[in-house]
Design a protein around this motif. Structure first.
Motif, mmCIF file in Angstrom:
data_model
loop_
_atom_site.group_PDB
_atom_site.id
_atom_site.type_symbol
_atom_site.label_atom_id
_atom_site.label_comp_id
_atom_site.label_asym_id
_atom_site.label_seq_id
_atom_site.Cartn_x
_atom_site.Cartn_y
_atom_site.Cartn_z
ATOM 1 N N LYS A 24 -0.824 -1.144 -8.761
ATOM 2 C CA LYS A 24 -1.026 -2.072 -9.872
ATOM 3 C C LYS A 24 0.316 -2.553 -10.409
ATOM 4 O O LYS A 24 0.520 -3.744 -10.643
ATOM 5 C CB LYS A 24 -1.824 -1.379 -10.982
ATOM 6 C CG LYS A 24 -1.960 -2.161 -12.269
ATOM 7 C CD LYS A 24 -2.936 -3.312 -12.135
ATOM 8 C CE LYS A 24 -3.231 -3.948 -13.476
ATOM 9 N NZ LYS A 24 -2.461 -5.139 -13.741
ATOM 10 N N HIS A 27 1.990 -5.036 -8.134
ATOM 11 C CA HIS A 27 1.404 -6.372 -8.284
ATOM 12 C C HIS A 27 1.999 -7.075 -9.493
ATOM 13 O O HIS A 27 2.364 -8.255 -9.434
ATOM 14 C CB HIS A 27 -0.117 -6.247 -8.420
ATOM 15 C CG HIS A 27 -0.805 -7.548 -8.601
ATOM 16 N ND1 HIS A 27 -1.092 -8.074 -9.841
ATOM 17 C CD2 HIS A 27 -1.258 -8.439 -7.699
ATOM 18 C CE1 HIS A 27 -1.692 -9.238 -9.694
ATOM 19 N NE2 HIS A 27 -1.813 -9.483 -8.407
ATOM 20 N N ASP A 28 2.124 -6.362 -10.585
ATOM 21 C CA ASP A 28 2.680 -6.939 -11.813
ATOM 22 C C ASP A 28 4.149 -7.303 -11.658
ATOM 23 O O ASP A 28 4.607 -8.313 -12.186
ATOM 24 C CB ASP A 28 2.517 -5.975 -12.985
ATOM 25 C CG ASP A 28 1.061 -5.730 -13.352
ATOM 26 O OD1 ASP A 28 0.185 -6.541 -12.974
ATOM 27 O OD2 ASP A 28 0.797 -4.707 -14.018
ATOM 28 N N GLY A 30 5.685 -8.494 -9.210
ATOM 29 C CA GLY A 30 5.854 -9.793 -8.560
ATOM 30 C C GLY A 30 6.032 -10.897 -9.589
ATOM 31 O O GLY A 30 6.873 -11.794 -9.420
ATOM 32 N N SER A 56 5.984 0.806 -4.126
ATOM 33 C CA SER A 56 5.311 0.650 -2.836
ATOM 34 C C SER A 56 5.469 1.906 -1.993
ATOM 35 O O SER A 56 4.503 2.383 -1.383
ATOM 36 C CB SER A 56 5.883 -0.566 -2.109
ATOM 37 O OG SER A 56 5.282 -0.714 -0.850
#
Length: 80
Positions: A24, A27-28, A30, A56
């Motif tokens: 999560k 994703h943020d 990015g 990651s």
């Protein structure tokens, strides 16, 4: 054997939790990279990329541990 309300031992829950939060956050991050780049802050964007890579790797490591525990008596369902 310590179990939570999920019926699974804490180790599974803990690994899944760390994996979820790492994915999560990745994703943020990015968006954080794009924000820093748009502001012309390449050093900050680089920092966010580093943090994203660390999360990651953390998620991948959790996945490996979960795969190793699958099908064993360690960390599995608490229905025994």
């Amino acid at each position: 054997m310590a179990t939570g309300e999920t019926g699974f031992e804490d180790v599974y829950y803990d690994l899944i939790s760390v994996q979820y939060h790492s994915l999560k956050a990745g994703h943020d991050y990015g968006q954080y990279v794009r924000d820093a780049e748009n502001a012309g802050l390449d050093d900050v964007a680089g920092f966010f990329r580093e943090v994203m890579e660390q999360d990651s790797a953390r998620a991948k490591r959790c996945h490996e541990f979960l795969g190793r525990l699958q099908g064993t008596d360690q960390g599995g369902p608490a229905t025994r």
